[in-house]
Design an enzyme around this catalytic site. Sequence first.
Site, PDB file in Angstrom:
ATOM      1  N   GLU A  54       4.583  -1.154   3.399  1.00 38.03           N
ATOM      2  CA  GLU A  54       4.226  -0.352   4.741  1.00 38.03           C
ATOM      3  C   GLU A  54       3.841  -1.292   5.938  1.00 38.03           C
ATOM      4  O   GLU A  54       3.086  -0.361   6.745  1.00 38.03           O
ATOM      5  CB  GLU A  54       3.411   0.871   4.438  1.00 38.03           C
ATOM      6  CG  GLU A  54       3.717   1.834   3.185  1.00 38.03           C
ATOM      7  CD  GLU A  54       2.830   2.967   3.135  1.00 38.03           C
ATOM      8  OE1 GLU A  54       3.318   4.090   3.048  1.00 38.03           O
ATOM      9  OE2 GLU A  54       1.725   2.739   2.864  1.00 38.03           O
ATOM     10  N   HIS A  76      -1.573  -2.757   6.654  1.00 36.82           N
ATOM     11  CA  HIS A  76      -2.816  -2.240   6.148  1.00 36.82           C
ATOM     12  C   HIS A  76      -3.985  -3.195   6.573  1.00 36.82           C
ATOM     13  O   HIS A  76      -4.751  -3.476   5.613  1.00 36.82           O
ATOM     14  CB  HIS A  76      -2.833  -1.596   4.643  1.00 36.82           C
ATOM     15  CG  HIS A  76      -1.771  -0.611   4.290  1.00 36.82           C
ATOM     16  ND1 HIS A  76      -2.338   0.771   4.351  1.00 36.82           N
ATOM     17  CD2 HIS A  76      -0.640  -0.409   4.089  1.00 36.82           C
ATOM     18  CE1 HIS A  76      -1.265   1.626   4.055  1.00 36.82           C
ATOM     19  NE2 HIS A  76      -0.288   0.842   3.819  1.00 36.82           N
ATOM     20  N   ASP A  80      -8.354  -2.339   3.089  1.00 35.17           N
ATOM     21  CA  ASP A  80      -7.099  -1.523   3.830  1.00 35.17           C
ATOM     22  C   ASP A  80      -8.232  -1.285   5.106  1.00 35.17           C
ATOM     23  O   ASP A  80      -9.004  -1.532   5.445  1.00 35.17           O
ATOM     24  CB  ASP A  80      -6.838  -0.378   3.000  1.00 35.17           C
ATOM     25  CG  ASP A  80      -5.640   0.156   3.155  1.00 35.17           C
ATOM     26  OD1 ASP A  80      -5.167   0.275   4.354  1.00 35.17           O
ATOM     27  OD2 ASP A  80      -4.750   0.135   2.334  1.00 35.17           O
TER      28      ASP A  80
END
Length: 629
Positions: free
Chosen positions: A276, A223, A146
């Site tokens: 996301e 990410h 991440d």
Amino acid sequence: MKRLLTLLAALALCASAYSQVPAPLELTPSEGTPNLTREISRKIGGKAFAKKTANLPAFAREQAYQLIVTPKGYKIEANTQQGYFYALQTLKQMQTCGTVYDYPRFQYRGFMMDISRHFRDKDFILKQLEALASLKINQFHMHLTDDAGWRIQIDKYPLLTRQAAWRVGETWQDWCDKGRQYSQEGAPEARGGYLTKADIREILDRAAQLHINVIPEIEMPGHSREVVFAYPEVGCREGSYELCPGKEATFELLEGILEEVIELFPSPYIHVGGDEADKSHWKECPDCQARMKAEGLANVEELQSYLIKRIERFINAHGRQLLGWDEILEGGLSPNATVMSWRGTQGGLEAIQQGHDAVMTPGRYCYLDKVQDAPIYEPEGFGGFLSLDVAHSYEPLEGMPEGAEMHLLGVQGNLWAERIPTDEHYEYMMYPRIAAIAEVGWSQPSRKEGFRPRVTRWNDALIAAGYHAFDLHKEYGERPAFKNGIRHKAVGKKVTYNHLWNRGYPAAREATFTDGLGGGWSYGDGRWQGFLSDIDVVIDLETEQDIHFVGGTFMEEPGPGIFLPKSVEIWLSADGENFEQVAVIPNEIQKHGQSYVLFGTPLTARARFVRFVAHPTRGFHFLDEIVVN
Ligand code: ACM
Ligand code: ZN
């Protein structure tokens, strides 16, 4: 009398017989002191047990066992080593003699550990595997990559660990505050770390002994700031932190990484994230635009879907299945993908309706980064509240179509680590709530009763064994206003709204503010009414009365954009036409954070009508009850 005593003794035996977490399917207690140390017999793969379990789904057959505990010792039958292993886990929690016949409700019972935001080392991971196995959890999902750090050795791309596993800032928050800078292995300011392949092999070896499959997650295309930092050629352009699906270099890198990951991990599932992603750069990137044109992709969602589908072909060609967060549904799901439903249950439902498999991990029940007890008395969480009881109340098949259990593989608890700098705090957030998730995954709903005493015992033993679990004996519990209600003069009285509530947060509609029911720690519990506009309501007390207090409690939770109001006004009237303003209560709190604040005032007045007005600061404001006394 004797019969009554026998009956009571039998009941007591039954009540205490079910002492395990997760609760087994059938437990018939018998007399005597159990001998838990002497194995009398072990039958693995015998005909009799195969026959007994012949009608079970394949996964349950594999994990099923029978355990008989007597004063002389114990006997186990199972179809596989895994079933035998589960019998031993139950054995450790036996308090009486008896016969247990047991198999899981769902095949997938998982826990996700985030070791990117704060690195956790091999020893910490090995320690957690032991506790997870005792709960019959069989999937360990590792969030290895991440923005905040790349945590797995990849030989072909050494800069991923040499640079992107190290950062400026001890904690995730420090790192954010200092501008999200990376460092270099060995630099004095470098904080972080990564698992070597040798570390991972050790984890995999122990996990295999514990019948836990380890699922690696390599995040893409969002990410991925750390990847773009180490290898800028896979980003769209300067200042973009998602991978560029327009460039061939991106696929070369991802496939190179996945090749090593697949070689290392035997997991049937390879998790590719997918959540996301900020797709805004893709709209301007010439490579992304060229890719969209060449592939006939209508929008950036389809561009993400192109990337995931292409990666799926690669993963499938290596004999593995792609698993991803529910965003992989957007722009079209890859043909064989399994969806991990986290933004509620809708993603899981859609996947199942499309004939795909799903793992359920809805935030409301499965996100262990929310605090587990009164947020104002707990270490800082990532926002939100999830009690042990709420996690345990999750019913994965609720709202699912008939036959969904064919594709609903199971459940998983996720523990993101942004706000969890230390190992001790990580364990505190993990236990005992992961035990609730384990029971949701293993036990039939009819067997879930009596969870509190069972899990308390299990958790106490865990603490005694050196885990820093949350101590259930010190649990504060839900907000008293939620548990006990609120007595006051306006309960049951009619409320007239000059502005309606926000459609998403109606609570009990017109009854909300005078139903005597306070909100809990969570704005989504159906007791809090949400507004983006002013709150402006009039309560009719039916008769003119003495009034000595009017007020209401607002909650603030900045994450989802919920703030205390800027000010509250109280107006009184005898006739409902002519109101006199009797108080203005300004919000004088300078700082933002999760809190529950009473905006109220003492009064010396008589009135029949009370008008309560609140002006929002920004975003939402949420109120549960207007108290009049
Ligand atoms: C997630 O919580 N972003 C999957
Ligand atoms: Zn691009």
